[in-house]
Design a protein around this motif. Structure first.
Motif, PDB file in Angstrom:
ATOM      1  N   GLU A 207      17.235  82.607  61.628  1.00 53.70           N
ATOM      2  CA  GLU A 207      18.457  81.578  61.346  1.00 53.70           C
ATOM      3  C   GLU A 207      19.643  82.338  60.833  1.00 53.70           C
ATOM      4  OE1 GLU A 207      16.630  77.936  59.072  1.00 53.70           O
ATOM      5  OE2 GLU A 207      15.595  79.720  58.565  1.00 53.70           O
ATOM      6  N   PRO A 208      21.055  82.234  61.369  1.00 52.92           N
ATOM      7  CA  PRO A 208      22.058  82.719  60.910  1.00 52.92           C
ATOM      8  C   PRO A 208      22.452  82.365  59.494  1.00 52.92           C
ATOM      9  CG  PRO A 208      22.491  82.019  63.307  1.00 52.92           C
ATOM     10  CD  PRO A 208      21.129  81.325  62.542  1.00 52.92           C
ATOM     11  N   VAL A 209      22.131  81.016  59.284  1.00 54.95           N
ATOM     12  CA  VAL A 209      22.075  80.622  57.711  1.00 54.95           C
ATOM     13  C   VAL A 209      20.912  80.198  57.377  1.00 54.95           C
ATOM     14  CG1 VAL A 209      23.532  79.283  56.113  1.00 54.95           C
ATOM     15  CG2 VAL A 209      24.698  80.445  57.864  1.00 54.95           C
ATOM     16  N   ILE A 210      20.020  80.548  56.339  1.00 55.81           N
ATOM     17  CA  ILE A 210      18.782  79.823  56.098  1.00 55.81           C
ATOM     18  C   ILE A 210      19.069  78.483  55.502  1.00 55.81           C
ATOM     19  CG2 ILE A 210      16.926  79.985  54.375  1.00 55.81           C
ATOM     20  CD1 ILE A 210      17.135  83.234  54.482  1.00 55.81           C
ATOM     21  N   GLY A 211      18.209  77.725  56.236  1.00 52.98           N
ATOM     22  CA  GLY A 211      18.509  76.426  55.893  1.00 52.98           C
ATOM     23  C   GLY A 211      17.392  75.653  55.058  1.00 52.98           C
ATOM     24  N   LEU A 364      23.162  73.552  46.656  1.00 54.16           N
ATOM     25  CA  LEU A 364      23.252  73.632  45.238  1.00 54.16           C
ATOM     26  C   LEU A 364      21.840  74.092  44.889  1.00 54.16           C
ATOM     27  CD1 LEU A 364      25.034  70.447  43.589  1.00 54.16           C
ATOM     28  CD2 LEU A 364      26.034  72.764  44.318  1.00 54.16           C
ATOM     29  N   GLU A 365      21.808  75.188  44.144  1.00 55.38           N
ATOM     30  CA  GLU A 365      20.325  75.686  43.582  1.00 55.38           C
ATOM     31  C   GLU A 365      20.309  75.369  42.186  1.00 55.38           C
ATOM     32  OE1 GLU A 365      17.731  79.625  43.271  1.00 55.38           O
ATOM     33  OE2 GLU A 365      18.908  79.564  44.876  1.00 55.38           O
ATOM     34  N   PHE A 366      19.284  74.730  41.792  1.00 61.16           N
ATOM     35  CA  PHE A 366      19.153  74.668  40.081  1.00 61.16           C
ATOM     36  C   PHE A 366      18.294  75.226  39.533  1.00 61.16           C
ATOM     37  CE2 PHE A 366      19.367  70.378  42.941  1.00 61.16           C
ATOM     38  CZ  PHE A 366      20.688  69.953  42.486  1.00 61.16           C
ATOM     39  N   VAL A 367      18.581  75.627  38.264  1.00 59.87           N
ATOM     40  CA  VAL A 367      18.165  76.527  37.516  1.00 59.87           C
ATOM     41  C   VAL A 367      17.790  76.167  36.046  1.00 59.87           C
ATOM     42  CG1 VAL A 367      18.708  78.669  38.999  1.00 59.87           C
ATOM     43  CG2 VAL A 367      20.147  77.824  36.969  1.00 59.87           C
ATOM     44  N   LYS A 368      16.702  76.878  35.516  1.00 59.53           N
ATOM     45  CA  LYS A 368      16.423  76.654  34.096  1.00 59.53           C
ATOM     46  C   LYS A 368      17.442  77.258  32.837  1.00 59.53           C
ATOM     47  CE  LYS A 368      11.804  75.943  32.792  1.00 59.53           C
ATOM     48  NZ  LYS A 368      10.515  76.811  32.152  1.00 59.53           N
ATOM     49  N   ASN A 369      17.762  78.295  33.436  1.00 58.26           N
ATOM     50  CA  ASN A 369      18.813  79.067  32.599  1.00 58.26           C
ATOM     51  C   ASN A 369      19.936  79.788  33.490  1.00 58.26           C
ATOM     52  OD1 ASN A 369      19.783  81.772  31.082  1.00 58.26           O
ATOM     53  ND2 ASN A 369      18.675  80.762  29.373  1.00 58.26           N
ATOM     54  N   LYS A 370      21.221  79.467  33.302  1.00 61.13           N
ATOM     55  CA  LYS A 370      22.192  80.011  34.077  1.00 61.13           C
ATOM     56  C   LYS A 370      22.443  81.372  34.079  1.00 61.13           C
ATOM     57  CE  LYS A 370      26.102  77.512  35.846  1.00 61.13           C
ATOM     58  NZ  LYS A 370      26.902  76.101  35.844  1.00 61.13           N
ATOM     59  N   LEU A 396      22.840  60.324  49.955  1.00 62.52           N
ATOM     60  CA  LEU A 396      21.568  61.026  50.867  1.00 62.52           C
ATOM     61  C   LEU A 396      21.767  62.311  50.713  1.00 62.52           C
ATOM     62  CD1 LEU A 396      21.114  58.720  53.946  1.00 62.52           C
ATOM     63  CD2 LEU A 396      20.237  58.406  51.773  1.00 62.52           C
ATOM     64  N   ILE A 397      20.954  63.328  50.187  1.00 58.38           N
ATOM     65  CA  ILE A 397      21.198  64.758  50.567  1.00 58.38           C
ATOM     66  C   ILE A 397      19.816  65.321  50.834  1.00 58.38           C
ATOM     67  CG2 ILE A 397      23.001  64.941  48.814  1.00 58.38           C
ATOM     68  CD1 ILE A 397      21.017  65.612  46.538  1.00 58.38           C
ATOM     69  N   TYR A 398      19.435  66.609  51.167  1.00 54.33           N
ATOM     70  CA  TYR A 398      18.439  67.118  51.988  1.00 54.33           C
ATOM     71  C   TYR A 398      17.635  68.136  51.271  1.00 54.33           C
ATOM     72  CZ  TYR A 398      15.570  68.575  56.045  1.00 54.33           C
ATOM     73  OH  TYR A 398      14.745  69.054  56.970  1.00 54.33           O
ATOM     74  N   PRO A 399      16.294  68.161  50.985  1.00 55.78           N
ATOM     75  CA  PRO A 399      15.449  69.045  50.188  1.00 55.78           C
ATOM     76  C   PRO A 399      15.402  70.451  50.839  1.00 55.78           C
ATOM     77  CG  PRO A 399      13.973  67.686  51.501  1.00 55.78           C
ATOM     78  CD  PRO A 399      15.450  67.089  51.785  1.00 55.78           C
ATOM     79  N   ALA A 400      15.535  71.374  49.874  1.00 54.98           N
ATOM     80  CA  ALA A 400      15.318  72.772  50.350  1.00 54.98           C
ATOM     81  C   ALA A 400      14.544  73.439  49.373  1.00 54.98           C
ATOM     82  CB  ALA A 400      16.666  73.535  50.671  1.00 54.98           C
ATOM     83  N   MET A 401      13.319  73.115  49.083  1.00 49.69           N
ATOM     84  CA  MET A 401      12.542  73.433  47.712  1.00 49.69           C
ATOM     85  C   MET A 401      11.536  74.576  48.231  1.00 49.69           C
ATOM     86  SD  MET A 401      13.953  70.916  46.344  1.00 49.69           S
ATOM     87  CE  MET A 401      13.257  69.316  46.678  1.00 49.69           C
ATOM     88  N   VAL A 412      19.218  71.734  47.125  1.00 45.86           N
ATOM     89  CA  VAL A 412      19.433  70.593  47.804  1.00 45.86           C
ATOM     90  C   VAL A 412      20.715  70.932  48.933  1.00 45.86           C
ATOM     91  CG1 VAL A 412      18.613  68.837  46.293  1.00 45.86           C
ATOM     92  CG2 VAL A 412      20.905  69.591  46.381  1.00 45.86           C
ATOM     93  N   ILE A 413      20.582  70.596  49.990  1.00 41.88           N
ATOM     94  CA  ILE A 413      21.356  70.651  51.172  1.00 41.88           C
ATOM     95  C   ILE A 413      22.428  69.558  51.236  1.00 41.88           C
ATOM     96  CG2 ILE A 413      21.754  70.814  53.639  1.00 41.88           C
ATOM     97  CD1 ILE A 413      19.371  72.639  53.851  1.00 41.88           C
TER      98      ILE A 413
END
Length: 450
Positions: A207-211, A364-370, A396-401, A412-413
């Protein structure tokens, strides 16, 4: 509500029933309004309820909706193939029509293998792909996918295709420049080809950009240029999976265009018909078609609904709409604004480790510690909680877990229709911020975030 016999994604869960959609908004039967902040599954790229598409749908239905591709062609199919040849780069001029992205990538796989058979090199039948990738849910497409969570149940049945690491700039080694990182990731392909043997490898797919497996992960400049060099050196076909990135989503006609690289095969879906009909395609170069034409004269692939005139007419109307309203340019311009707003959220909220994207494909990617970028375990369901909270607020947003080896990684996308306005982006960001803050507060209360 009467008992439902529909097999839904979560069995036993009650889903709102949709009533109608207009532009970026969807409405359920209870009167609730939702911003379609993910274009469904990164699909409804021109928005909902577009009259021109409905009119094209009706006009074709009055003439003929279905003919079998072994019996007839149709004006709609011929015009759509011509349009795609105009859009596609290089000598990618020939289109095999199917009904889904999974079918498109599997068809590309088959064509690549058949091409080498027709060249008298039948041992070249292995496809190399990347971990943290997703190419579809059929067995052939899933074999090429490095989406650990989606592979798990079926691993014994899958071919052993994923072999190399996809570039993940947010998690690159701290002491490595982006340029060096790009080359290091790309050079893994050369290593993999040599390990398997160039005489065994038919193609490389990416994929040109990983989805869905990572969340709008954009490769560093230089990566795909080096990939192309390696493929040429070892006579390996390059398949660009543009099911999610194609038809303007990233701010260019196709995602791979950002790096000036021309693949040998390209797959399309999603935005190609913008959700108005099931339609997808595998686009093939002149060289491949000429070889097969001089050989067997037939590609061994196809499905009942391949190249049906109804879906072709609808897809043609979608492409015409994209051109008429200059939505590729709009995706680039509005996408830059969307990403800037997402980066503002990332700067402000400790739960967000990274805001990234290209055009109107952001995440957006979520983290425990920035500071350390420590991820949450998937068992904590952080990404799912954000999606659920956003849904409650009408977004509505899309999962990318599971991008980190299937055990961690919450992303989330955010990929709204390309028609979205600046004011609507602000409305989307406001709801998204509320959702993230609500989940962030819950995690802080439980001392689960640093």
């Amino acid at each position: 509500m009467t008992k439902s016999y529909v097999i839904k994604p979560e069995l036993g869960k009650e889903y709102p029933v949709i009533s109608h959609g207009k532009g970026i908004y969807l409405y359920d039967k209870e009167g609730n309004r939702y911003i379609d902040g993910s274009s469904g599954a990164v699909t409804a790229s021109i928005g909902h309820g577009v009259e021109e598409v409905a009119e094209a749908m009706y006009a074709q239905a009055k003439e003929v909706s279905f003919v079998y591709r072994s019996h007839f062609s149709s004006d709609a199919v011929e015009k759509l193939a011509t349009k795609l040849a105009e859009w596609a780069p290089g000598s990618l001029n020939w289109t095999f029509f199917v009904s889904s992205g999974s079918e498109a990538t599997e068809t590309a796989q088959k064509i690549a293998i058949q091409y080498w058979q027709e060249k008298g090199r039948p041992t070249k039948n292995r496809i190399i792909s990347r971990w943290m990738s997703y190419h579809g849910i059929t067995m052939g497409a899933l074999s090429m996918s490095g989406h650990v969570l989606r592979r798990k149940r079926f691993t014994p049945l899958l071919a052993d295709y994923p072999a190399i690491t996809g570039p993940y700039p947010y998690r690159k080694p701290e002491d490595m420049s982006l340029e060096s990182y790009a080359l290091a990731c790309a050079n893994e392909l050369e290593t993999a080809i040599l390990r398997v043997g160039p005489e065994q490898v038919a193609a490389f797919i990416a994929e040109p950009v990983i989805g869905a497996s990572g969340g709008a992960v954009v490769p560093p400049d230089g990566y795909f240029q080096r990939i192309r060099e390696i493929c040429d050196k070892y006579e390996v076909l390059f398949i660009a999976d543009e099911v999610m990135t194609g038809v303007g989503r990233t701010g260019k006609a196709f995602g791979i265009d950002h790096w000036g690289v021309v693949p040998d095969l390209m797959t399309l879906g999603k935005g190609m018909s913008a959700g108005y009909t099931p339609m997808a395609a595998t686009i093939v170069s002149d060289e491949i078609i000429e070889t097969i034409t001089k050989g067997s004269g037939s590609i061994m692939a196809g499905h009942t609904y391949s190249a049906n005139p109804q879906s072709a007419a609808v897809s043609l109307a979608v492409l015409d709409y994209v051109e008429k309203h200059q939505l590729v340019d709009k995706a680039r311009e509005q996408g830059a604004y969307l990403l800037a707003r997402l980066k503002e959220l990332a700067d402000e909220l400790p739960l967000i480790g990274d805001a990234r994207g290209l055009g109107m494909l952001c995440a957006l990617e979520f983290v425990k510690n920035k500071q350390t970028k420590e991820p949450f375990a998937l068992s904590q369901g952080v990404g799912v909680k954000v999606i659920e909270k956003a849904f409650e607020k009408g977004l509505l947003i899309y999962p990318a877990m599971g991008g980190i080896e299937g055990v961690a990684g919450d992303a989330v996308i955010i990929s709204p229709p390309l028609t979205i306005t600046t004011e609507q982006i602000d409305e989307l960001i406001s709801l998204l911020k509320e959702a993230v803050i609500a989940v962030q507060q819950e995690l802080q209360d439980k001392a689960l975030i640093g």
